[in-house]
Design an enzyme around this catalytic site. Structure first.
Site, mmCIF file in Angstrom:
data_model
loop_
_atom_site.group_PDB
_atom_site.id
_atom_site.type_symbol
_atom_site.label_atom_id
_atom_site.label_comp_id
_atom_site.label_asym_id
_atom_site.label_seq_id
_atom_site.Cartn_x
_atom_site.Cartn_y
_atom_site.Cartn_z
ATOM 1 N N LYS A 236 -6.378 -2.960 -2.501
ATOM 2 C CA LYS A 236 -6.452 -1.531 -2.207
ATOM 3 C C LYS A 236 -5.155 -1.039 -1.583
ATOM 4 O O LYS A 236 -4.693 0.068 -1.845
ATOM 5 C CB LYS A 236 -7.604 -1.262 -1.229
ATOM 6 C CG LYS A 236 -8.994 -1.410 -1.811
ATOM 7 C CD LYS A 236 -10.023 -1.143 -0.736
ATOM 8 C CE LYS A 236 -11.433 -1.417 -1.233
ATOM 9 N NZ LYS A 236 -12.429 -1.283 -0.156
ATOM 10 N N ARG A 237 -4.572 -1.879 -0.747
ATOM 11 C CA ARG A 237 -3.377 -1.487 -0.017
ATOM 12 C C ARG A 237 -2.229 -1.134 -0.959
ATOM 13 O O ARG A 237 -1.421 -0.267 -0.690
ATOM 14 C CB ARG A 237 -2.965 -2.630 0.916
ATOM 15 C CG ARG A 237 -1.806 -2.309 1.846
ATOM 16 C CD ARG A 237 -1.541 -3.472 2.773
ATOM 17 N NE ARG A 237 -2.724 -3.805 3.539
ATOM 18 C CZ ARG A 237 -2.864 -4.938 4.245
ATOM 19 N NH1 ARG A 237 -1.881 -5.814 4.249
ATOM 20 N NH2 ARG A 237 -3.957 -5.162 4.937
#
Length: 316
Positions: free
Chosen positions: A252-253
C-alpha cells in the site's frame, strides 16, 4: 455439519492493492462455494495509520468487484461492532483475564534494545525477544516506569505448537525459541494484532481464516492464545503473496497496483479474470464474474507458491 463462517479483515491504512484483492477473492470464493457466511471486519486498531475514508473506499471497491458479505461493517449483524476501534472493551477483558493468571508482564525495552538483544526469526526476519524484562523485580519495574511507559508481553512456554494449514501443509514452531514472549498491548495502550484478531475470530465464530502467507508465522501464537482464552480456533489457509517482477511484495505504501489505478484500467470481470489466473483457478486471464468462479472453486487448484505479477498486467 457446521456451516462455514469465513471473514475478510482488511486494515484501512491505504487503498487496497492487487495483493489485498487476491486474498479477499479467495476468502470470498471459499465461503460462497460452501454456501457459508462471510464476515467483513475492519481492522482499524492503529489510530496513527487507519482512516475512515480508506475503510469506505475498500467497501466500495469490494462491491464494485461483486464481492459481497453477509455480516459486518456496512451490513450489520449479531456479532458487532465490526470495527476493531470500537471493540476495545472486549480486548481489555481478555487482557485482564491473562493478567489475572500471571501470564503477562510489562516490557520497558526500546525497539533498538529489543533488536540488539534478539536473534532473527527463522522465517520472517522478525526478532525473537530474549525475555529481558520477564524477571524484573517489582522495584526494577517501578524504577523503569518513571521514565518509560511499558508495552505488555505474553509469556510463552518452551514447547511446540503445530497445525496443518489447508494450503501450505504442516507447520510447527517452538514458541520460546522461534518467537519469544510477544506483545499483546503496546506502550500507547493500543491492543496488538495477535490478541485482537484471536479474540475477534473466536467471538465471531469464524471457522475458516484465509489470509496471506506472510502471516503464517503468526498462527502458532494465535493458537496459543486460543488455548489460553478457551476459544475454538478456525482452520487456516495461507495463500501465496503477489510479487512485483523485481521480487518485492506489493505494498500500500508504494501504491503498487492499487484499486484507484486498477479501476481506471479494468472492468470488474477483467480484473477478476486476472486474479483467477494468478491464483491458478483458470489457465488464461479472461473476463469472468465472481459467481461463475465460485461455481468451480476448489482449494486443490490454488497455487501454494508466491506469484510474480506479469509485466503485461503492470503495464496494461
Amino acid at each position: 455439519m457446521e456451516m462455514l463462517r469465513g471473514r475478510f479483515a482488511p486494515s484501512p491504512s491505504g487503498r487496497m492493492h492487487l495483493g489485498n484483492l487476491f486474498s479477499a477473492l479467495l476468502a470470498w470464493l471459499s465461503v460462497r462455494a460452501a454456501g457459508g457466511t462471510l464476515v467483513l471486519r475492519i481492522e482499524d486498531l492503529d489510530p496513527d495509520r487507519c482512516r475512515g475514508e480508506y475503510a469506505d473506499a475498500l467497501m466500495d471497491d469490494l462491491r464494485w468487484l461483486g464481492l459481497d458479505w453477509d455480516e459486518g461493517d456496512g451490513v450489520g449483524g449479531p456479532q458487532g461492532p465490526y470495527r476493531q476501534s470500537k471493540r476495545t472493551e472486549i480486548y481489555a477483558a481478555a487482557f485482564d483475564a491473562l493478567e489475572h493468571r500471571g501470564l503477562v508482564y510489562p516490557c520497558y525495552c526500546t525497539r533498538a534494545e529489543r533488536l540488539a538483544a534478539s536473534a532473527p526469526h527463522r522465517g520472517d526476519g522478525e526478532a525473537v525477544y530474549a525475555g529481558k524484562c520477564r524477571d524484573l523485580t517489582p522495584a526494577q519495574r517501578e524504577e523503569r516506569a518513571r521514565t518509560r511507559r511499558p508495552a505488555w508481553r505474553l509469556m510463552v512456554p518452551d514447547r511446540e505448537i503445530a497445525f496443518t494449514d489447508g494450503l501450505q501443509g504442516a507447520y510447527v514452531e517452538n514458541l520460546l525459541r522461534d518467537c519469544g514472549d510477544f506483545i499483546i498491548r503496546r506502550s500507547d495502550g493500543v491492543y496488538a494484532y495477535q490478541l485482537a484478531v484471536t479474540v475477534d475470530d473466536g467471538a465471531m465464530g469464524i471457522t475458516q481464516v484465509v489470509r496471506g502467507r506472510d502471516l503464517l508465522f503468526s498462527t502458532p501464537r494465535q493458537l496459543y492464545l486460543y488455548q489460553l482464552l478457551g476459544l475454538t480456533p478456525p482452520e487456516f489457509y495461507h495463500v501465496p503473496l503477489l510479487l512485483a517482477p523485481d521480487g518485492r511484495r506489493l505494498s500500500k505504501r508504494e501504491h503498487d497496483l492499487d484499486m484507484g489505478a486498477l479501476r481506471a484500467r479494468f472492468s470488474p470481470e477483467a480484473l477478476l479474470g486476472w486474479l483467477a489466473a494468478l491464483a491458478g483457478l483458470v489457465d488464461h486471464p479472461e473476463p469472468v464474474g465472481a459467481g461463475e468462479l465460485a461455481k468451480a472453486f476448489s482449494w486443490e487448484k490454488v497455487r501454494k507458491e508466491d506469484v510474480f505479477v506479469p509485466e503485461t498486467l503492470l503495464k496494461a
